[in-house]
Write an enzyme that holds these catalytic residues in place. Sequence first.
Site, PDB file in Angstrom:
ATOM      1  N   GLN A  34       2.013  -5.937   3.647  1.00  0.00           N
ATOM      2  CA  GLN A  34       1.139  -6.358   4.745  1.00  0.00           C
ATOM      3  C   GLN A  34       1.357  -7.836   5.081  1.00  0.00           C
ATOM      4  OE1 GLN A  34      -3.201  -6.883   4.304  1.00  0.00           O
ATOM      5  NE2 GLN A  34      -3.414  -5.223   5.779  1.00  0.00           N
ATOM      6  N   CYS A  65      -8.586  -9.493   8.203  1.00  0.00           N
ATOM      7  CA  CYS A  65      -9.082 -10.421   7.179  1.00  0.00           C
ATOM      8  C   CYS A  65     -10.147 -11.355   7.769  1.00  0.00           C
ATOM      9  CB  CYS A  65      -7.932 -11.235   6.608  1.00  0.00           C
ATOM     10  SG  CYS A  65      -8.518 -12.382   5.350  1.00  0.00           S
ATOM     11  N   LYS A 107      -3.944  -2.842  10.469  1.00  0.00           N
ATOM     12  CA  LYS A 107      -5.299  -2.685   9.928  1.00  0.00           C
ATOM     13  C   LYS A 107      -6.206  -3.597  10.753  1.00  0.00           C
ATOM     14  CE  LYS A 107      -8.334  -2.418   6.229  1.00  0.00           C
ATOM     15  NZ  LYS A 107      -8.203  -3.300   5.083  1.00  0.00           N
ATOM     16  N   ASN A 168     -11.898   3.521   7.113  1.00  0.00           N
ATOM     17  CA  ASN A 168     -12.109   2.716   5.903  1.00  0.00           C
ATOM     18  C   ASN A 168     -13.493   2.089   5.908  1.00  0.00           C
ATOM     19  OD1 ASN A 168     -11.369  -0.632   5.180  1.00  0.00           O
ATOM     20  ND2 ASN A 168     -11.440   0.900   3.573  1.00  0.00           N
ATOM     21  N   GLY A 169     -14.125   2.119   4.738  1.00  0.00           N
ATOM     22  CA  GLY A 169     -15.422   1.465   4.562  1.00  0.00           C
ATOM     23  C   GLY A 169     -16.405   2.344   3.829  1.00  0.00           C
ATOM     24  N   ASP A 170     -16.856   1.863   2.664  1.00  0.00           N
ATOM     25  CA  ASP A 170     -17.920   2.523   1.888  1.00  0.00           C
ATOM     26  C   ASP A 170     -17.555   3.907   1.368  1.00  0.00           C
ATOM     27  OD1 ASP A 170     -19.450   0.305   2.556  1.00  0.00           O
ATOM     28  OD2 ASP A 170     -20.269   1.277   4.339  1.00  0.00           O
ATOM     29  N   GLY A 192     -11.173   1.333  -0.581  1.00  0.00           N
ATOM     30  CA  GLY A 192     -11.098  -0.095  -0.891  1.00  0.00           C
ATOM     31  C   GLY A 192     -11.684  -0.413  -2.257  1.00  0.00           C
ATOM     32  N   ARG A 193     -12.873  -0.992  -2.260  1.00  0.00           N
ATOM     33  CA  ARG A 193     -13.438  -1.519  -3.503  1.00  0.00           C
ATOM     34  C   ARG A 193     -13.686  -0.462  -4.570  1.00  0.00           C
ATOM     35  NH1 ARG A 193     -17.931  -4.735  -0.312  1.00  0.00           N
ATOM     36  NH2 ARG A 193     -17.589  -2.863   0.955  1.00  0.00           N
TER      37      ARG A 193
HETATM   38  C1  LIG Z   1     -10.936  -8.600  -3.174  1.00  0.00           C
HETATM   39  C2  LIG Z   1     -10.536  -7.920  -1.895  1.00  0.00           C
HETATM   40  C3  LIG Z   1      -9.265  -8.169  -1.360  1.00  0.00           C
HETATM   41  C4  LIG Z   1      -8.877  -7.548  -0.173  1.00  0.00           C
HETATM   42  N1  LIG Z   1      -7.630  -7.792   0.310  1.00  0.00           N
HETATM   43  C5  LIG Z   1      -7.225  -7.153   1.438  1.00  0.00           C
HETATM   44  C6  LIG Z   1      -5.920  -7.352   1.952  1.00  0.00           C
HETATM   45  O1  LIG Z   1      -5.105  -8.109   1.412  1.00  0.00           O
HETATM   46  N2  LIG Z   1      -5.581  -6.672   3.075  1.00  0.00           N
HETATM   47  C7  LIG Z   1      -6.453  -5.804   3.708  1.00  0.00           C
HETATM   48  O2  LIG Z   1      -6.091  -5.200   4.712  1.00  0.00           O
HETATM   49  N3  LIG Z   1      -7.691  -5.631   3.263  1.00  0.00           N
HETATM   50  C8  LIG Z   1      -8.095  -6.271   2.140  1.00  0.00           C
HETATM   51  N4  LIG Z   1      -9.363  -6.065   1.676  1.00  0.00           N
HETATM   52  C9  LIG Z   1     -10.287  -5.184   2.435  1.00  0.00           C
HETATM   53  C10 LIG Z   1     -10.234  -3.739   1.935  1.00  0.00           C
HETATM   54  O3  LIG Z   1      -8.946  -3.199   2.099  1.00  0.00           O
HETATM   55  C11 LIG Z   1     -11.233  -2.847   2.689  1.00  0.00           C
HETATM   56  O4  LIG Z   1     -10.912  -2.880   4.064  1.00  0.00           O
HETATM   57  C12 LIG Z   1     -12.686  -3.298   2.539  1.00  0.00           C
HETATM   58  O5  LIG Z   1     -12.982  -3.618   1.199  1.00  0.00           O
HETATM   59  C13 LIG Z   1     -13.641  -2.201   3.053  1.00  0.00           C
HETATM   60  O6  LIG Z   1     -13.479  -1.009   2.344  1.00  0.00           O
HETATM   61  P1  LIG Z   1     -14.515  -0.590   1.168  1.00  0.00           P
HETATM   62  O7  LIG Z   1     -15.908  -0.618   1.773  1.00  0.00           O
HETATM   63  O8  LIG Z   1     -14.047   0.786   0.751  1.00  0.00           O
HETATM   64  O9  LIG Z   1     -14.355  -1.600   0.086  1.00  0.00           O
HETATM   65  C14 LIG Z   1      -9.778  -6.676   0.510  1.00  0.00           C
HETATM   66  C15 LIG Z   1     -11.056  -6.446  -0.033  1.00  0.00           C
HETATM   67  C16 LIG Z   1     -11.447  -7.053  -1.206  1.00  0.00           C
HETATM   68  C17 LIG Z   1     -12.835  -6.788  -1.742  1.00  0.00           C
END
Ligand SMILES: Cc1cc2nc3c(=O)[nH]c(=O)nc-3n(C[C@H](O)[C@H](O)[C@H](O)COP(=O)(O)O)c2cc1C
Length: 307
Positions: A34, A65, A107, A168-170, A192-193
């Site tokens: 990315q 971001c 993204k 994506n999200g939650d 993600g998380r």
């Molecule tokens: C520590 C951390 C680092 C992340 N780094 C990136 C990244 O480098 N590129 C990206 O597209 N998203 C990054 N994200 C965002 C996640 O990919 C995702 O979009 C976001 O956490 C929402 O999804 P979730 O609710 O499932 O966590 C990051 C998120 C966290 C918490």
Amino acid sequence: MVTEFVSAEGIMQRDEYTRKYTEFSEEQRPVGIQLFGADGPRMGEAARKILDWKQPDFIDINFGCPVNKVVSKNGGSSLLKDCPTLASVAAGVVKAMANTGVPVTAKIRIGWDQQHINATEVCHILEDSGIQAIAVHGRTRAQGYSGLADWEVIDACARTVKIPVIGNGDIHSADDVMKRRAETAISGVMIGRAAMQHPWIFRETKARLHGDECSPTVTPEERWALIVRHCRLAVQSQRYGSERHAMMAMRGRLLAYCKGFAGAKELRQLLAKVESVTHVEDIAVAGLARELAEEEHATQAEESTTS
Ligand SMILES: Cc1cc2nc3c(=O)[nH]c(=O)nc-3n(C[C@H](O)[C@H](O)[C@H](O)COP(=O)(O)O)c2cc1C
């Protein structure tokens, strides 16, 4: 999977630190690298450089971001406010990848803030620029990582373009994946998380997608084995320097893993101070013994109630 984002400028300056973030191993394929940046032709050149080094399976562009350091240089989610530049960045990378067979994906977030939700418009621009799939994080830049992802907007994005949209999200569980899949027009889900707390979410989801009613449960042995393995890999990677530094960097990860473990409060106190892999191994042995004893106790209690 996608690597952590890297700056196109860092790639162009052959910055070693930036280069390290693009590392992946063969068994991790298919994997994308990315990129973020705000200059289409420079982004394209950076993508070509990456292709020469690493041959990723795809290049992904970050328009999501929220971090000030990135946004202040017109990178990441700031381009959601500047659609002409966003289009030129997407087109710049797509052009550089033409004839290489390497697809370019993007993204995005759903918008800059609640008053400026423009994800469907952005999806059209990206599709017209030659982007082949879009991951939509259902939060605005203003939300950061708080509040809830808006899956209605994600669904609207999936319905408005022909290319695949990945929601994506939650997503916290296989159930969440099944629900979003049933209720929206998405082609895929990005986790993600939850992956940092419960990496078994992938195998659990896979089982559900293959028709298993229940997800396979994770045993305490598996959980602790993964924790110790992750620590060993972090030290071996030499990314953090000494073992002590690697383990200090791992502390946050270990705290995330142990949410929901038996005696989580005491475990957190111990894991927050680890300085070596041996230290974690000792905690793992004690933690596992405790969990197994608690499980046995619960089984005995259940048996005595039923008899
Ligand atoms: C520590 C951390 C680092 C992340 N780094 C990136 C990244 O480098 N590129 C990206 O597209 N998203 C990054 N994200 C965002 C996640 O990919 C995702 O979009 C976001 O956490 C929402 O999804 P979730 O609710 O499932 O966590 C990051 C998120 C966290 C918490």
